[in-house]
Every structure is written in structure tokens, then in C-alpha cells.
Design a protein around this motif. Structure first.
Motif, PDB file in Angstrom:
ATOM      1  N   ALA A 242      -0.512   2.444  -2.800  1.00  0.00           N
ATOM      2  CA  ALA A 242       0.841   2.492  -2.421  1.00  0.00           C
ATOM      3  C   ALA A 242       0.612   2.750  -0.821  1.00  0.00           C
ATOM      4  N   PRO A 243       1.515   1.913   0.135  1.00  0.00           N
ATOM      5  CA  PRO A 243       2.264   0.983  -0.235  1.00  0.00           C
ATOM      6  C   PRO A 243       1.366  -0.384  -0.699  1.00  0.00           C
ATOM      7  N   ALA A 244       2.104  -1.421  -1.293  1.00  0.00           N
ATOM      8  CA  ALA A 244       1.420  -2.707  -1.482  1.00  0.00           C
ATOM      9  C   ALA A 244       1.159  -3.375  -0.201  1.00  0.00           C
ATOM     10  N   PRO A 245      -0.098  -3.805   0.000  1.00  0.00           N
ATOM     11  CA  PRO A 245      -0.519  -4.387   1.219  1.00  0.00           C
ATOM     12  C   PRO A 245       0.366  -5.721   1.536  1.00  0.00           C
ATOM     13  N   GLY A 246       0.661  -5.928   2.813  1.00  0.00           N
ATOM     14  CA  GLY A 246       1.493  -6.884   3.223  1.00  0.00           C
ATOM     15  C   GLY A 246       2.889  -7.024   2.704  1.00  0.00           C
ATOM     16  N   MET A 247       3.316  -5.829   2.275  1.00  0.00           N
ATOM     17  CA  MET A 247       4.717  -6.169   2.237  1.00  0.00           C
ATOM     18  C   MET A 247       5.810  -5.742   2.981  1.00  0.00           C
ATOM     19  N   VAL A 299      -0.337   8.042  -6.343  1.00  0.00           N
ATOM     20  CA  VAL A 299      -0.610   7.305  -5.260  1.00  0.00           C
ATOM     21  C   VAL A 299       1.147   7.296  -4.331  1.00  0.00           C
ATOM     22  N   THR A 300       2.077   7.567  -5.208  1.00  0.00           N
ATOM     23  CA  THR A 300       3.295   7.634  -4.638  1.00  0.00           C
ATOM     24  C   THR A 300       3.703   8.995  -4.203  1.00  0.00           C
ATOM     25  N   GLU A 301       3.105   9.993  -4.862  1.00  0.00           N
ATOM     26  CA  GLU A 301       3.173  11.364  -4.471  1.00  0.00           C
ATOM     27  C   GLU A 301       2.520  11.355  -3.013  1.00  0.00           C
ATOM     28  N   MET A 302       1.233  10.952  -2.963  1.00  0.00           N
ATOM     29  CA  MET A 302       0.450  11.020  -1.725  1.00  0.00           C
ATOM     30  C   MET A 302       1.171  10.466  -0.407  1.00  0.00           C
ATOM     31  N   ILE A 303       1.987   9.402  -0.592  1.00  0.00           N
ATOM     32  CA  ILE A 303       2.434   8.831   0.462  1.00  0.00           C
ATOM     33  C   ILE A 303       3.943   9.170   0.884  1.00  0.00           C
ATOM     34  N   GLY A 332       1.031   6.840   5.492  1.00  0.00           N
ATOM     35  CA  GLY A 332      -0.305   6.772   5.193  1.00  0.00           C
ATOM     36  C   GLY A 332      -0.544   5.711   3.988  1.00  0.00           C
ATOM     37  N   HIS A 333      -1.835   5.515   3.397  1.00  0.00           N
ATOM     38  CA  HIS A 333      -1.977   4.744   2.452  1.00  0.00           C
ATOM     39  C   HIS A 333      -2.946   5.480   1.160  1.00  0.00           C
ATOM     40  N   ALA A 334      -2.514   5.224   0.111  1.00  0.00           N
ATOM     41  CA  ALA A 334      -3.325   6.054  -1.158  1.00  0.00           C
ATOM     42  C   ALA A 334      -3.771   4.824  -2.089  1.00  0.00           C
ATOM     43  N   ILE A 335      -5.136   4.991  -2.893  1.00  0.00           N
ATOM     44  CA  ILE A 335      -5.613   4.515  -3.683  1.00  0.00           C
ATOM     45  C   ILE A 335      -5.899   5.148  -4.941  1.00  0.00           C
ATOM     46  N   GLU A 336      -5.710   4.595  -6.009  1.00  0.00           N
ATOM     47  CA  GLU A 336      -6.063   5.336  -7.193  1.00  0.00           C
ATOM     48  C   GLU A 336      -7.071   4.464  -8.256  1.00  0.00           C
ATOM     49  N   ILE A 399     -11.484   9.482 -18.146  1.00  0.00           N
ATOM     50  CA  ILE A 399     -12.334  10.674 -17.701  1.00  0.00           C
ATOM     51  C   ILE A 399     -11.587  11.303 -16.956  1.00  0.00           C
ATOM     52  N   ALA A 400     -10.879  10.609 -15.764  1.00  0.00           N
ATOM     53  CA  ALA A 400     -10.405  11.166 -14.698  1.00  0.00           C
ATOM     54  C   ALA A 400      -9.548   9.981 -14.002  1.00  0.00           C
ATOM     55  N   LYS A 401      -8.752  10.470 -13.172  1.00  0.00           N
ATOM     56  CA  LYS A 401      -8.179   9.832 -12.012  1.00  0.00           C
ATOM     57  C   LYS A 401      -8.700  10.158 -10.436  1.00  0.00           C
ATOM     58  N   LEU A 402      -9.089   9.246  -9.982  1.00  0.00           N
ATOM     59  CA  LEU A 402      -9.598   9.644  -8.605  1.00  0.00           C
ATOM     60  C   LEU A 402      -8.658   8.886  -7.475  1.00  0.00           C
ATOM     61  N   ILE A 403      -8.107   9.715  -6.770  1.00  0.00           N
ATOM     62  CA  ILE A 403      -6.788   9.403  -5.813  1.00  0.00           C
ATOM     63  C   ILE A 403      -7.537   9.816  -4.409  1.00  0.00           C
ATOM     64  N   VAL A 404      -7.291   8.578  -3.494  1.00  0.00           N
ATOM     65  CA  VAL A 404      -7.655   8.977  -1.963  1.00  0.00           C
ATOM     66  C   VAL A 404      -6.435   8.558  -1.095  1.00  0.00           C
ATOM     67  N   TRP A 405      -6.460   9.379  -0.134  1.00  0.00           N
ATOM     68  CA  TRP A 405      -5.389   9.027   0.994  1.00  0.00           C
ATOM     69  C   TRP A 405      -6.009   8.744   2.325  1.00  0.00           C
ATOM     70  N   GLY A 406      -5.461   8.159   2.889  1.00  0.00           N
ATOM     71  CA  GLY A 406      -5.991   7.620   4.371  1.00  0.00           C
ATOM     72  C   GLY A 406      -4.709   7.525   5.348  1.00  0.00           C
ATOM     73  N   VAL A 407      -5.010   7.526   6.524  1.00  0.00           N
ATOM     74  CA  VAL A 407      -4.004   7.389   7.539  1.00  0.00           C
ATOM     75  C   VAL A 407      -3.414   5.851   7.379  1.00  0.00           C
ATOM     76  N   ASP A 408      -4.514   5.052   7.040  1.00  0.00           N
ATOM     77  CA  ASP A 408      -4.291   3.479   6.820  1.00  0.00           C
ATOM     78  C   ASP A 408      -4.968   2.898   5.663  1.00  0.00           C
ATOM     79  N   ARG A 409      -5.022   1.743   5.140  1.00  0.00           N
ATOM     80  CA  ARG A 409      -5.798   1.234   4.209  1.00  0.00           C
ATOM     81  C   ARG A 409      -7.224   1.170   4.495  1.00  0.00           C
ATOM     82  N   THR A 410      -7.642   1.072   5.627  1.00  0.00           N
ATOM     83  CA  THR A 410      -8.860   0.767   5.912  1.00  0.00           C
ATOM     84  C   THR A 410      -9.636   2.209   5.747  1.00  0.00           C
ATOM     85  N   GLN A 411      -8.908   3.311   6.058  1.00  0.00           N
ATOM     86  CA  GLN A 411      -9.816   4.568   5.810  1.00  0.00           C
ATOM     87  C   GLN A 411      -9.563   4.995   4.488  1.00  0.00           C
TER      88      GLN A 411
END
Length: 683
Positions: A242-247, A299-303, A332-336, A399-411
Motif C-alpha cells: 500500500a498504496p498500489a503502485p501507479g494508482m 500495510v494500511t495501518e503503516m501508511i 510512505g509505502h508499506a509492503i507485507e 509462520i509470520a507476517k513481515l511488514i516493512v515501511w519506507g518513505v517511498d517504494r524504493t526504500q
């Protein structure tokens, strides 16, 4: 606010709800099955009550037992998590009759959206665009086959009451329709107790975009923007972001408003997700509404800087939404990534076993977004298991959900790749290496997304097994030699005893030995043996690897972590030993080396002999052949169900079925022979 709630679930979602409740000062009651007596969610709640045997139908799906526990413990409300009873309207009604608050939408809303067929009819009446298909009541096999022919292939069959990828089949040809329909219905009745299906056109290269909505009892309803869940295998999500790329902002608003309209149409309250399938040109179609919290909600919570479980609790208590639509901005941008006990190289078969070692990235166990004040934590892990816990055949193998956050998708991408490299698990197969290839691959990193991404990029995502590099062999050798020295020192009666030393001292000359490791490739039974020549020196060793002689010294050792020098190269990694298996984690890769211990006679292989055995514990749901039947290579013989997924056992060669060893309904142990089979060449 509630004083005490019961959590009618298990695993990471139960732990997640307990964490938020504790922060809000709410007591929690856990329920657990016999298989979960020592589970993490039992330990983190204030109270815990046993409700039945391991099978979900006798425990987590027994609404009457759960309600009785809630009343007996003084709980005021029940949080259903996701899965199990979370979308069961009858259970919601039963809670209300018992004077308990169901932390979810009204039963009427669930009934309206719980059936994919009914929901599509409702959306059709509201002029929401739908994918061409059939979602009516007629379930006659011949009629559905004719509808499939009318729609045009490929056709997607879906369980009407389904979710999570269960009860779904893509049919490419008309002649395959009847067999796929039967399989789909079997899986649907097993997973949801309802074998009704719908059929629709299977779109090529679609994206899966979903909108998180939230409504309160005061008439307010908002959308918390979108998630892209396009990366899937067997219709189950693998990566979400989140968010969806190119939206574009305009399309985001249009999809968000459509989702809110869908929620309002059924008088929705609480957390829900409206799912759309989107073409590459930006057009989108309604798929379904999940009337619960989603696995990918972090991912919604993070952004957005929200705690969606806290929102659920407040709204169920009768409070207003904590934020208005204009306050829900994207930061920012989050990926799970979903860390599963499964083997991607073997068709993502679930893996059963014990988490003998589990090293996780440096992270917080749970954190919400920052609400616009600073930045969220870069890495978050939501997990319902700990090192030493077992992944059983009874439940989902997450086993787990791994969630990361960055200022943008690249990070965010960089942080995800690094976190996956730091996630180390020993004891069972996992999808971690596959996820790392996926995240670093050209398609995902460039946001070339669609639901067929994994299949389209199978060549790069499932590369052929490669030789173990010298660095991994050197690390395994250093770990073995270091362990021998430690054991010898502990066993020696006095420190100066040269005959109890493992440092290789010899009166004349140097001690030389050969250490053999076998690399068992995960995708096949092929093994390659590596022989490492070791010459003991005054300080370290001289290794002979692949015809080269290189000095090896250990510069730092801290538990499993090693820093060594091999020739001129400085190497770092971790080595975890599990019996005769050396798990080497280096350079973001995981190598499993079997040590051929000459004293213990380890590594004796069990002769498989081409037997047709169960790939995991499960139940036989279909037997497609008879004793004495002649079959061709690839013919389906037996269908097993394990972890709510069907697995077909096929003939490995032309031959004859001599004897069937199990019947439909029988439970089968992992590795058990299913039938006696004689290949044609041996007949």
C-alpha cells in the motif's frame, strides 16, 4: 470501553488483537484446541480455556462452545479475528442472543456480502461493473458447463461462500470443466460447508486491488485507501503493498467511493474490504467484499497511522470513527510478505515440523503508523509462533507476517530484501528464499504487476539448483571444527592434555582429514557430495576446495554467527546445526548441508523406490483408480486434502495399480504408501 473480550481465533491474529487490547487496558480471554495448548496466543492472553480437539470443526468452529466460555469468563464481546467464524452470520446472531457484542459487521451485512453470488447481484443492481459470468442458483453440472462454454475460456470457478483462494479453479478447456467443477465443489464443502460455485471470465494479466473501508453505527463510513494484492500463487496472496503502485489520485478516489457505496448499500459497520479486479488500462470490476479484517491490514495501518483493531473495538463499543475521510492521508509505502512453512520448489506444499531455530530481523512485534508525527518503525513482525513451536497439519502454515515501511517504494523494497535476508528458520521448509527472489526480481521491483506474475516469471523465481559456493562450505567447515574443539575442551580432564585436544596436534607432520557434505536439492532427491580437505595448522586450517588450497581462520564466533577469512576473502554468516544438517545462512541465501559423520553413520537414506506416498499428513478425498487398473504416466490416482488444499497423486510412469491401501475419508500419515504400484517395465 469493554472490560474484557474473548478472542475466538488463534495464531498471529489472536496475538495481534491481544496486543492492542492490552494497550487499551482491556483483559483478554483466549480459546485453544488440544493442539494449541502451548501456543503463543494462549500465553499472551490474560485467561485461556480449552475448547476441544485439534480439528477446527471440533474446536475453533464450535460457536456454542466459544459463547459458553465468553459467558463463563465474564467477557462482554467476542473478536473473531479472520477465518473460522469471522464471517459466520449465524454466529453473530448467536452472540447477540447471548448478550455478547460481536466485534464485526451486522449479521445482515454478512449475509448480503457473504455469498459471492448474492453480492454480485446486489452490485449489479447498484450499477457497479461486474466481470462477465454466471452467479445464479442453478448448480447442475451440465448447466454450469454450458455457462462456461458461453462465457468463453479461460473460465474461473469460485466457491460462492469462499475466500483465501480455497475452492477456486482456472479452466482452460471445455473438456476439463467437469473434473475441475467436481474438485472445486469438494474443496468448497470441506472448507466452507457449502459447495455452491459461480463462474466468470478469467481476465488476462489483471491486478487485484482492494479498498479498506470502515463504518460506525452513527452513519459515518470512510475508505483507508487501497492495497495491491496482485502477487498470488494458487489464488492466495503472497505479497501485499500500500498504496498500489501507479494508482492515479482520480482512480483512487473513484474506487474508494465505490467501496463506500457498496458498504452503505448493506448497512455495514466495522472493518471490511471491497475487492476489485483491475485491467492494465485502469478499468475495474467488483469481485467480492470480505466482511472482516484482512490478513494484510498492517500495510494500511503503516501508511495511514491507524490501529485498525483499536478502531474495531471502539466502533463495536458504539464510538464514532476516530478519523474523517480528509484526515486519512497516505504517508510512505508499506509492503507485507507472508512467511509460510511451505516448499515453493514442490508446488508450495505445506511443510510440517518444529521451528528448531527462528532468528528474526531486528523489529518491533507490533507498531501502528505514526499518525503524521514522525515515521513508523521500518520493520514489523506479526507472528503467532515462537522458536520451539510446531507447525501442525491442522491449521494454516503461516509462520509470520513481515511488514516493512519506507518513505517511498524504493526504500520499502530495500528494507524488505534486507529483512528477508535476516529471517532464518531451521526445522522445516519455508518460502523465505523464494520471497527474496520475488522482491528483488525485475517484475515486482519495477511494479509490472498482475495476478500471473509468479507464473510469468517462473524461470527466474524457480532457478535450477546451483553448486554450493566455497564460502558456504568454508563456513560449515569452520562451524564443525570449532564445535569439535569446544566439545573436546569440555571433555578433557586437564587443559594441557594433548591427546584430548581437537586442535590437530601431531608429533611429526600435520594432521590431514577429509570432511564430506551432501547438498540435498530442495526440488529433487538429487544429491551432490562435496569433499573438503582439511590440514590442521598452528593457527587455523588449510582447506582444499575445488582443487584450490586456501588458509582458513576464524576471526569472530558468537553463537551461530561466524566471521572467517578464507584466503584473502573475509566471510560472514550464520551456521545452525540440526543433527547432521548444517544450515548455512550467507549472502542472503540458505544452504542445507548434510554432514557425513563417519562415526555416527549418519545420512543413511530411506529408500523411496518410487513408492507413491503421502506428501504430508492429510485425508484421502478421492480414489480415482481400482485394483488391477492399468494407468499411464501422469494419470491422477488419488486426491488428498491437507491444510484445506487438494493435492493430486499421479502415476510416475506407465504401470498397474496392484493394491489400494486407503479409502476415501481415511487419514494418512506423512510418507505413508497410498497404493502398491508396478511400473510397466517391471511388470
Amino acid at each position: 470501553m469493554f472490560k474484557k473480550i474473548l478472542i475466538a481465533n488463534r495464531g498471529e491474529i489472536a496475538c495481534r488483537v491481544a496486543a492492542t487490547a492490552r494497550r487499551m487496558g482491556i483483559k483478554t480471554v483466549a480459546v485453544y484446541s488440544e493442539a494449541d495448548a502451548g501456543a503463543r496466543h494462549v500465553a499472551v492472553c490474560d485467561e485461556a480455556v480449552l475448547i476441544g480437539p485439534a480439528a477446527a470443526r471440533e474446536s475453533y468452529l464450535c460457536g456454542d462452545k466459544i459463547i459458553a466460555v465468553a459467558l463463563a469468563t465474564g467477557a462482554q464481546a467476542i473478536h473473531p479475528g479472520y477465518g473460522f467464524l469471522s464471517e459466520n452470520a449465524d454466529f453473530a446472531d448467536a452472540c447477540a442472543l447471548a448478550g455478547l457484542v460481536f466485534i464485526g459487521p451486522p449479521a445482515a451485512s454478512m449475509r448480503a456480502m457473504g455469498s459471492k453470488s448474492a453480492a454480485k447481484t446486489l452490485m449489479e443492481q447498484a450499477d457497479v461493473p461486474l466481470v462477465p459470468g454466471y452467479h445464479g442458483e442453478n448448480q447442475d453440472a451440465d448447466f454450469l458447463h454450458a455457462e462456461g462454454d458461453r462465457i468463453g475460456y479461460p473460465v474461473l470457478l469460485k466457491a460462492s461462500a469462499g475466500g483465501g483462494g480455497k475452492g477456486m479453479r482456472v479452466i482452460e478447456r471445455s473438456e476439463d470443466f467437469k473434473a475441475a467443477l467436481a474438485s472445486c465443489k469438494r474443496e468448497a464443502i470441506s472448507s466452507f460447508g457449502d459447495d455452491k460455485v459461480l463462474a466468470e471470465k478469467y481476465l488476462s494479466r489483471p491486478r487485484h486491488i482492494e479498498i479498506q473501508v470502515f463504518a460506525d453505527t452513527l452513519g459515518n463510513c470512510v475508505y483507508l485507501h487501497e492495497r495491491d494484492c496482485s502477487v498470488q500463487r494458487r489464488h492466495q496472496k503472497v505479497l501485499e503493498e500500500a498504496p498500489a503502485p501507479g494508482m492515479p489520485a482520480e482512480r483512487r478516489a473513484a474506487m474508494g467511493e465505490a467501496a463506500v457505496a457498496a458498504a452503505r448499500a448493506v448497512g455495514y459497520v466495522g472493518a471490511g474490504t471491497v475487492e476489485f479486479i483491475a485491467n492494465q488500462d485502469g478499468s475495474f470490476y467488483f469481485m467480492e467484499m470480505n466482511t472482516r479484517l484482512q490478513v494484510e491490514h498492517p500495510v494500511t495501518e503503516m501508511i495511514t497511522g491507524t490501529d485498525l483493531v483499536e478502531w474495531q473495538l471502539r466502533i463495536a463499543f458504539g464510538e464514532a470513527l476516530p478519523k474523517s475521510q480528509d484526515q486519512l492521508t497516505i504517508h510512505g509505502h508499506a509492503i507485507e510478505a507472508r512467511i509460510y512453512a511451505e516448499n515453493p520448489e514442490k508446488g508450495f506444499l505445506p511443510s510440517i515440523g518444529t521451528l528448531r531455530h527462528m532468528d528474526t530481523p531486528r523489529a518491533v512485534s507490533f507498531v501502528v503508523g505514526d499518525g503524521g508525527h514522525g515515521q513508523p518503525a521500518p520493520v514489523r513482525i506479526d507472528s503467532g509462533v515462537r522458536e520451539g513451536d510446531a507447525i501442525s497439519p491442522f491449521y494454516d502454515p503461516m509462520i509470520a507476517k513481515l511488514i516493512v515501511w519506507g518513505v517511498d517504494r524504493t526504500q520499502a523494497l530495500a528494507r524488505m530484501a534486507q529483512a528477508l535476508a535476516e529471517f532464518r528458520i531451521v526445522g522445516l521448509a519455508t518460502n523465505i528464499a523464494f520471497l527474496k527472489r520475488l522482491v528483488e526480481g525485475a517484475a515486482f521491483s519495477s511494479a509490472d504487476l498482475d495476478t500471473g506474475l509468479i507464473e510469468r516469471n517462473s524461470e527466474s523465481l524457480f532457478p535450477p539448483a546451483r553448486a554450493v559456493p566455497a564460502a558456504a562450505l568454508a563456513l560449515a567447515t569452520a562451524a564443525l571444527l570449532g564445535a569439535e574443539q569446544t566439545q573436546a575442551a569440555a571433555a578433557s580432564t586437564f587443559a594441557a592434555d594433548p591427546f584430548g585436544s581437537a586442535h590437530g596436534w601431531r608429533l611429526n607432520g600435520a594432521w590431514q582429514r577429509t570432511i564430506a557434505f551432501a547438498d540435498e536439492f530442495s526440488a529433487t532427491t538429487e544429491q551432490k557430495t562435496y569433499r573438503v580437505g582439511v590440514t590442521y595448522q598452528r593457527h587455523g586450517w588449510l582447506l582444499e576446495l575445488g582443487g584450490m588450497q586456501l588458509p582458513l581462520t576464524v576471526s569472530h564466533a558468537d553463537g551461530a554467527e561466524l566471521s572467517v577469512t578464507l584466503g584473502e576473502a573475509a566471510l560472514r554468516g550464520a551456521v545452525r546445526r540440526d543433527g547432521d544438517s548444517f544450515h548455512v545462512f550467507s549472502g542472503g541465501r540458505h544452504f542445507v548441508l548434510q554432514y557425513a559423520d563417519p562415526l555416527a553413520h549418519a545420512g543413511e537414506a530411506e529408500a523411496a523406490g518410487g513408492r507413491l506416498t503421502a506428501p504430508m499428513p492429510g485425508k484421502v478425498v478421492a480414489v480415482l483408480v481400482q485394483n488391477g487398473q492399468t494407468v499411464s504416466k501422469g494419470d491422477p490416482l488419488v486426491i488428498m486434502e491437507a491444510m484445506k488444499m487438494e493435492h493430486t497423486i499421479a502415476a510416475p510412469a506407465d504401470g498397474t495399480v496392484e493394491e489400494l491401501l486407503y479409502q476415501v475419508g481415511d487419514q494418512v500419515a506423512d510418507g505413508a504408501p497410498l497404493l502398491a504400484f508396478t511400473p510397466a517395465a517391471a511388470a
